[in-house]
Structure formats: C-alpha cells, structure tokens
Design a protein around this motif. Structure first.
Motif, PDB file in Angstrom:
ATOM      1  N   VAL A  42       0.879  -1.178   0.000  1.00 27.67           N
ATOM      2  CA  VAL A  42       0.000   0.000   0.000  1.00 27.67           C
ATOM      3  C   VAL A  42       0.911   1.221   0.000  1.00 27.67           C
ATOM      4  CG1 VAL A  42      -1.793   1.265   1.221  1.00 27.67           C
ATOM      5  CG2 VAL A  42      -1.765  -1.245   1.276  1.00 27.67           C
ATOM      6  N   PRO A  43       0.890   2.046  -1.043  1.00 26.38           N
ATOM      7  CA  PRO A  43       1.854   3.149  -1.147  1.00 26.38           C
ATOM      8  C   PRO A  43       1.934   4.020   0.100  1.00 26.38           C
ATOM      9  CG  PRO A  43       0.655   2.920  -3.199  1.00 26.38           C
ATOM     10  CD  PRO A  43       0.022   1.964  -2.230  1.00 26.38           C
ATOM     11  N   ASP A  44       0.791   4.373   0.697  1.00 21.87           N
ATOM     12  CA  ASP A  44       0.795   5.273   1.849  1.00 21.87           C
ATOM     13  C   ASP A  44       1.499   4.684   3.066  1.00 21.87           C
ATOM     14  OD1 ASP A  44      -0.591   7.043   0.318  1.00 21.87           O
ATOM     15  OD2 ASP A  44      -2.538   6.724   1.293  1.00 21.87           O
ATOM     16  N   GLU A  45       1.694   3.358   3.080  1.00 17.35           N
ATOM     17  CA  GLU A  45       2.314   2.710   4.234  1.00 17.35           C
ATOM     18  C   GLU A  45       3.798   2.399   4.006  1.00 17.35           C
ATOM     19  OE1 GLU A  45       0.049  -0.465   5.950  1.00 17.35           O
ATOM     20  OE2 GLU A  45      -1.858   0.449   5.378  1.00 17.35           O
ATOM     21  N   HIS A  46       4.366   2.944   2.948  1.00 14.09           N
ATOM     22  CA  HIS A  46       5.793   2.737   2.705  1.00 14.09           C
ATOM     23  C   HIS A  46       6.594   3.336   3.873  1.00 14.09           C
ATOM     24  CE1 HIS A  46       9.765   2.920   0.856  1.00 14.09           C
ATOM     25  NE2 HIS A  46       9.318   2.079  -0.058  1.00 14.09           N
ATOM     26  N   PRO A  47       7.668   2.663   4.325  1.00 17.07           N
ATOM     27  CA  PRO A  47       8.427   3.145   5.489  1.00 17.07           C
ATOM     28  C   PRO A  47       9.044   4.531   5.310  1.00 17.07           C
ATOM     29  CG  PRO A  47       9.499   1.237   4.467  1.00 17.07           C
ATOM     30  CD  PRO A  47       8.138   1.337   3.882  1.00 17.07           C
ATOM     31  N   VAL A  48       9.231   4.985   4.083  1.00 15.57           N
ATOM     32  CA  VAL A  48       9.804   6.317   3.894  1.00 15.57           C
ATOM     33  C   VAL A  48       8.911   7.394   4.509  1.00 15.57           C
ATOM     34  CG1 VAL A  48       8.762   6.835   1.639  1.00 15.57           C
ATOM     35  CG2 VAL A  48      11.020   7.802   2.228  1.00 15.57           C
ATOM     36  N   PHE A  49       7.605   7.130   4.557  1.00 17.60           N
ATOM     37  CA  PHE A  49       6.670   8.113   5.099  1.00 17.60           C
ATOM     38  C   PHE A  49       6.611   8.093   6.624  1.00 17.60           C
ATOM     39  CE2 PHE A  49       4.693   7.167   0.832  1.00 17.60           C
ATOM     40  CZ  PHE A  49       5.124   8.347   0.245  1.00 17.60           C
ATOM     41  N   ARG A  50       7.325   7.163   7.233  1.00 24.31           N
ATOM     42  CA  ARG A  50       7.380   7.112   8.693  1.00 24.31           C
ATOM     43  C   ARG A  50       8.640   7.765   9.244  1.00 24.31           C
ATOM     44  NH1 ARG A  50       5.358   1.732   7.734  1.00 24.31           N
ATOM     45  NH2 ARG A  50       7.385   0.808   8.219  1.00 24.31           N
ATOM     46  N   GLN A  51       9.460   8.328   8.351  1.00 27.87           N
ATOM     47  CA  GLN A  51      10.701   8.968   8.774  1.00 27.87           C
ATOM     48  C   GLN A  51      10.438  10.433   9.133  1.00 27.87           C
ATOM     49  OE1 GLN A  51      13.261   6.692   8.881  1.00 27.87           O
ATOM     50  NE2 GLN A  51      11.632   5.356   8.097  1.00 27.87           N
ATOM     51  N   THR A  52      10.968  10.857  10.268  1.00 24.52           N
ATOM     52  CA  THR A  52      10.851  12.280  10.621  1.00 24.52           C
ATOM     53  C   THR A  52      11.798  13.131   9.794  1.00 24.52           C
ATOM     54  OG1 THR A  52      12.438  11.939  12.422  1.00 24.52           O
ATOM     55  CG2 THR A  52      10.081  11.781  12.961  1.00 24.52           C
ATOM     56  N   ARG A  53      12.933  12.561   9.431  1.00 23.85           N
ATOM     57  CA  ARG A  53      13.879  13.227   8.541  1.00 23.85           C
ATOM     58  C   ARG A  53      14.767  12.170   7.912  1.00 23.85           C
ATOM     59  NH1 ARG A  53      18.849  13.837  11.160  1.00 23.85           N
ATOM     60  NH2 ARG A  53      19.505  15.570   9.854  1.00 23.85           N
ATOM     61  N   LEU A  54      15.233  12.445   6.708  1.00 21.12           N
ATOM     62  CA  LEU A  54      16.144  11.536   6.022  1.00 21.12           C
ATOM     63  C   LEU A  54      17.576  12.011   6.209  1.00 21.12           C
ATOM     64  CD1 LEU A  54      14.268  11.001   2.626  1.00 21.12           C
ATOM     65  CD2 LEU A  54      13.995   9.738   4.763  1.00 21.12           C
ATOM     66  N   THR A  55      18.500  11.068   6.228  1.00 23.28           N
ATOM     67  CA  THR A  55      19.905  11.446   6.255  1.00 23.28           C
ATOM     68  C   THR A  55      20.228  12.244   4.989  1.00 23.28           C
ATOM     69  OG1 THR A  55      20.473   9.343   5.206  1.00 23.28           O
ATOM     70  CG2 THR A  55      20.581   9.434   7.608  1.00 23.28           C
ATOM     71  N   PRO A  56      21.153  13.172   5.055  1.00 23.77           N
ATOM     72  CA  PRO A  56      21.486  13.964   3.863  1.00 23.77           C
ATOM     73  C   PRO A  56      21.897  13.065   2.698  1.00 23.77           C
ATOM     74  CG  PRO A  56      22.503  14.908   5.818  1.00 23.77           C
ATOM     75  CD  PRO A  56      21.943  13.587   6.233  1.00 23.77           C
ATOM     76  N   ALA A  57      21.451  13.422   1.515  1.00 26.07           N
ATOM     77  CA  ALA A  57      21.779  12.632   0.330  1.00 26.07           C
ATOM     78  C   ALA A  57      23.209  12.895  -0.124  1.00 26.07           C
ATOM     79  CB  ALA A  57      20.807  12.950  -0.794  1.00 26.07           C
ATOM     80  N   VAL A  58      23.884  11.831  -0.541  1.00 22.56           N
ATOM     81  CA  VAL A  58      25.216  11.944  -1.134  1.00 22.56           C
ATOM     82  C   VAL A  58      25.031  12.084  -2.645  1.00 22.56           C
ATOM     83  CG1 VAL A  58      27.411  10.779  -1.528  1.00 22.56           C
ATOM     84  CG2 VAL A  58      26.270  10.585   0.702  1.00 22.56           C
ATOM     85  N   PHE A  59      25.587  13.136  -3.223  1.00 30.38           N
ATOM     86  CA  PHE A  59      25.433  13.372  -4.661  1.00 30.38           C
ATOM     87  C   PHE A  59      26.552  12.684  -5.429  1.00 30.38           C
ATOM     88  CE2 PHE A  59      26.418  15.762  -8.531  1.00 30.38           C
ATOM     89  CZ  PHE A  59      25.191  15.707  -9.176  1.00 30.38           C
ATOM     90  N   VAL A  60      26.188  11.986  -6.528  1.00 30.74           N
ATOM     91  CA  VAL A  60      27.189  11.423  -7.425  1.00 30.74           C
ATOM     92  C   VAL A  60      26.950  12.000  -8.817  1.00 30.74           C
ATOM     93  CG1 VAL A  60      27.577   9.299  -6.119  1.00 30.74           C
ATOM     94  CG2 VAL A  60      25.771   9.358  -7.822  1.00 30.74           C
ATOM     95  N   ASP A  61      28.005  12.486  -9.425  1.00 31.37           N
ATOM     96  CA  ASP A  61      27.908  13.114 -10.746  1.00 31.37           C
ATOM     97  C   ASP A  61      27.979  12.025 -11.819  1.00 31.37           C
ATOM     98  OD1 ASP A  61      27.740  15.063 -12.694  1.00 31.37           O
ATOM     99  OD2 ASP A  61      29.887  15.529 -12.650  1.00 31.37           O
ATOM    100  N   GLU A  62      26.994  11.127 -11.787  1.00 30.68           N
ATOM    101  CA  GLU A  62      26.998   9.961 -12.656  1.00 30.68           C
ATOM    102  C   GLU A  62      25.577   9.651 -13.129  1.00 30.68           C
ATOM    103  OE1 GLU A  62      30.464   7.060 -10.915  1.00 30.68           O
ATOM    104  OE2 GLU A  62      28.587   7.149  -9.797  1.00 30.68           O
ATOM    105  N   THR A  63      25.517   8.811 -14.160  1.00 27.35           N
ATOM    106  CA  THR A  63      24.250   8.207 -14.571  1.00 27.35           C
ATOM    107  C   THR A  63      24.181   6.841 -13.906  1.00 27.35           C
ATOM    108  OG1 THR A  63      24.227   9.367 -16.692  1.00 27.35           O
ATOM    109  CG2 THR A  63      22.881   7.372 -16.514  1.00 27.35           C
ATOM    110  N   VAL A  64      23.206   6.688 -13.013  1.00 28.47           N
ATOM    111  CA  VAL A  64      23.109   5.492 -12.179  1.00 28.47           C
ATOM    112  C   VAL A  64      21.768   4.809 -12.435  1.00 28.47           C
ATOM    113  CG1 VAL A  64      23.126   4.602  -9.835  1.00 28.47           C
ATOM    114  CG2 VAL A  64      24.567   6.553 -10.422  1.00 28.47           C
ATOM    115  N   ALA A  65      21.790   3.494 -12.606  1.00 29.60           N
ATOM    116  CA  ALA A  65      20.558   2.727 -12.832  1.00 29.60           C
ATOM    117  C   ALA A  65      20.086   2.105 -11.531  1.00 29.60           C
ATOM    118  CB  ALA A  65      20.793   1.638 -13.871  1.00 29.60           C
ATOM    119  N   LEU A  66      18.777   2.139 -11.320  1.00 32.94           N
ATOM    120  CA  LEU A  66      18.180   1.589 -10.114  1.00 32.94           C
ATOM    121  C   LEU A  66      17.613   0.203 -10.399  1.00 32.94           C
ATOM    122  CD1 LEU A  66      17.300   2.054  -7.162  1.00 32.94           C
ATOM    123  CD2 LEU A  66      15.143   2.953  -8.052  1.00 32.94           C
ATOM    124  N   LEU A  67      18.120  -0.825  -9.659  1.00 35.65           N
ATOM    125  CA  LEU A  67      17.695  -2.200  -9.867  1.00 35.65           C
ATOM    126  C   LEU A  67      17.368  -2.880  -8.537  1.00 35.65           C
ATOM    127  CD1 LEU A  67      20.323  -2.855 -12.592  1.00 35.65           C
ATOM    128  CD2 LEU A  67      17.891  -3.240 -12.939  1.00 35.65           C
TER     129      LEU A  67
END
Length: 317
Positions: free
Chosen positions: A48-73
């Motif tokens: 159920v999309p609304d119950e994904h754990p990302v929505f239970r986070q009060t804050r996310l750790t800062p994102a690390v940026f990579v200057d690349e083309t990255v595929a998600l698998l």
C-alpha cells in the motif's frame, strides 16, 4: 481445482530517466526531485503506497550526490531467487534496450552466490555495483529507472526470453542424459517443507525419478538439469523458477499446501508450453481459492494420491 485466466493483462515495461533522482533506504526506494515516491519501483509490503516506510521517517539522512548516470535495480524481495530473476535481473534487458549509457547500478540484498553468479553471467562487474543499506541516501545526476510490473502480475514473455537467452543459450547449455525425471526437494528450506519427503521420494524413485536439492548446484548447473528434464515434481517454491529453462512438453506436477494455490508457475508453464498439473497436500482447504495465512505451512503429501496422479499423466513405473 483448475487455474483459469481468460485474458492475462501484462502492463508494458518502460524505462525513465529522472534528473537529480534520489534513492533511499535498505530496499532502495526511488524519490523524484519534487519529493514524490516512485511507487512502481519502490513497492514494499503490505503493498500500500501510503504505508511505505519512507513516510514514517521524521527526517532523512542527507543525500550523497554522485555526478553519474546510475541505474536503479532494487526490489523489496531481491534476496529470493524467483524475485531476483524476474524482478531484478530481467530489468537489465530494459536497460540494454534503452540504449542509455550507465556508469553504475544500485542494488540491494546482494549476498548470495546465485546473485553474484547471474550478475557475472550478464557481464556486470562487482565494482559497478552500489549497495543499499539502512542509512542509504544517494542523489544521482541522472537516475535511470527500468520498470517492470511485479508481484501480482507473474512472469512475462519478454522476461522469460531474456533469461533463457542470457543464462541458457549464451552458456551453450543443452539437454544431457540422466536428468529426465527429477524431484526438487525443500529439506533445507525454512518453510513449506514436505514433512514426509522420504515417502514422496520412495513413490518417485520406483518411477525413475532422481530426488535432488537445487542448493547443491550452481545456477548454470540448475539450468542444465531443468533443460534436460522431461518430468518435474516439486513443492511450490523458488526452485520452480528454473522451469524457465525447460523444453516444451515437459510435464510438471506442483505440490501445494492444502489451502494455498498460487498461479505463478502455472502461468510460467503456459508461456513455455509445459504440461502442468498440481496436487494439494493433506488438510482442510479454505472455502475460497486462497488463504494467505497458510502460505508458508509445511505439507504432508499423500503418497497414494501422488502415485495416482503420476500414473494418470503417464509417469510409468
């Protein structure tokens, strides 16, 4: 009971590019620049999309940026053999067909020998992999996202063709004698074991079957065994994923817990023109077609009923 689907709807796969796309967490949830979750590639129990754990986070750790083309698998069940093959590995085909040059690949749960072996077979070096973890949060210059319908849709023709080509044909695997009749055991499984497996094997051995456990073989060896088989008996489980390597006309008997029939391998057999049958283990069946609460139950297979089914469909003695 018989499975029957008049028309099977198969959502079309696709590949998208998300500039500045982010990936978060152990299971690799995809997040667009406007902070929206890309659910198609981030599904997670209870689905159920609304119950994904990302929505239970009060804050996310800062994102690390990579200057690349990255595929998600990534996939929520990537550690399971069936889901690894169909919901992860097959998406390399979508990437190849997209023509997009990719620097690295984000994966999750890659720990098992079968995962490393199949990645190597596809020519994916380990130094090109980015592994998710609990505190993972990455932002890519370009996030390439191949999307294939998962979980409720079952295997698709394009996935089967791709996996057979890459893992069977390219390896030069051909049928060999000695594996014509096999029983795939689950003695080492954590669930859905056959409690009277030795009795089952007694019924099968007198009919010329070999009782094996696929954990003893590499993926290439498993492909060779199933490509050689003309009759397969097995309890419902990931081992039946290897039916994708079978030759047309191979007979298949799938053993189910008493109240948990699942159509996925029946559908795979239909795609491959295999001769499919099933047998329920002993127990009281649910009034409806499926009782998910018992999907992991161990099972007692009635030897007499199994013998009757085998003889009716021509196993010989």
């Amino acid at each position: 009971m018989a499975f029957a689907i008049d028309r099977f709807y198969s959502p079309a796969p696709y590949t998208i590019v998300v500039p500045d796309g982010r990936v978060w967490g152990e299971f690799g949830a995809a997040i667009a620049p406007d902070n929206k979750l890309l659910w198609d590639v981030s599904i997670f129990p209870p689905f159920v999309p609304d119950e994904h754990p990302v929505f239970r986070q009060t804050r996310l750790t800062p994102a690390v940026f990579v200057d690349e083309t990255v595929a998600l698998l990534t996939f929520c069940a990537s550690g399971m053999y069936y889901h690894w093959m169909f919901d992860v590995l097959s998406r390399f085909d979508l990437l190849a067909r997209s023509g997009i040059a990719v620097d690295r690949f984000i994966v999750n749960g890659v720990r098992s020998a079968f995962q490393l072996e199949t990645l190597a077979a596809l020519g994916i070096p380990q130094d090109k992999l980015i592994h998710c973890h609990a505190d993972f949060h990455l932002q890519a210059k370009r996030l390439v996202v191949p999307v294939a319908a998962a979980i409720e849709w079952g295997p698709h023709q394009w996935q089967i063709r791709y996996l057979r080509e890459e893992l069977l044909t390219r390896n030069g695997i051909a049928p060999s004698p000695g594996w014509e009749r096999i029983y795939i055991g689950r003695a080492r499984a954590s669930h859905r074991r056959v409690t009277n497996e030795e009795q089952v094997c007694d019924v099968l051995r007198v009919r010329g079957f070999r009782c094996i456990e696929l954990e003893d073989y590499t993926v290439a060896q498993q492909a060779a065994i199933l490509a050689s088989a003309r009759f397969v008996v097995a309890a419902h489980g990931s081992g039946l994923t290897n039916l994708l390597f079978c030759q047309p006309g191979t007979k298949v008997v799938e053993l189910f817990p008493s109240n948990f029939p699942v159509y996925v391998y029946w559908l795979l057999c239909n795609h491959l023109d295999l001769d499919y049958y099933h047998l329920f283990a002993e127990g009281e069946r649910a009034a409806d077609k499926l009782d998910p609460k018992h999907g992991y139950d161990d099972m007692f297979v009635n030897p007499g009923k199994l013998a009757t089914v085998l003889d009716r469909i021509g196993s010989g003695a």
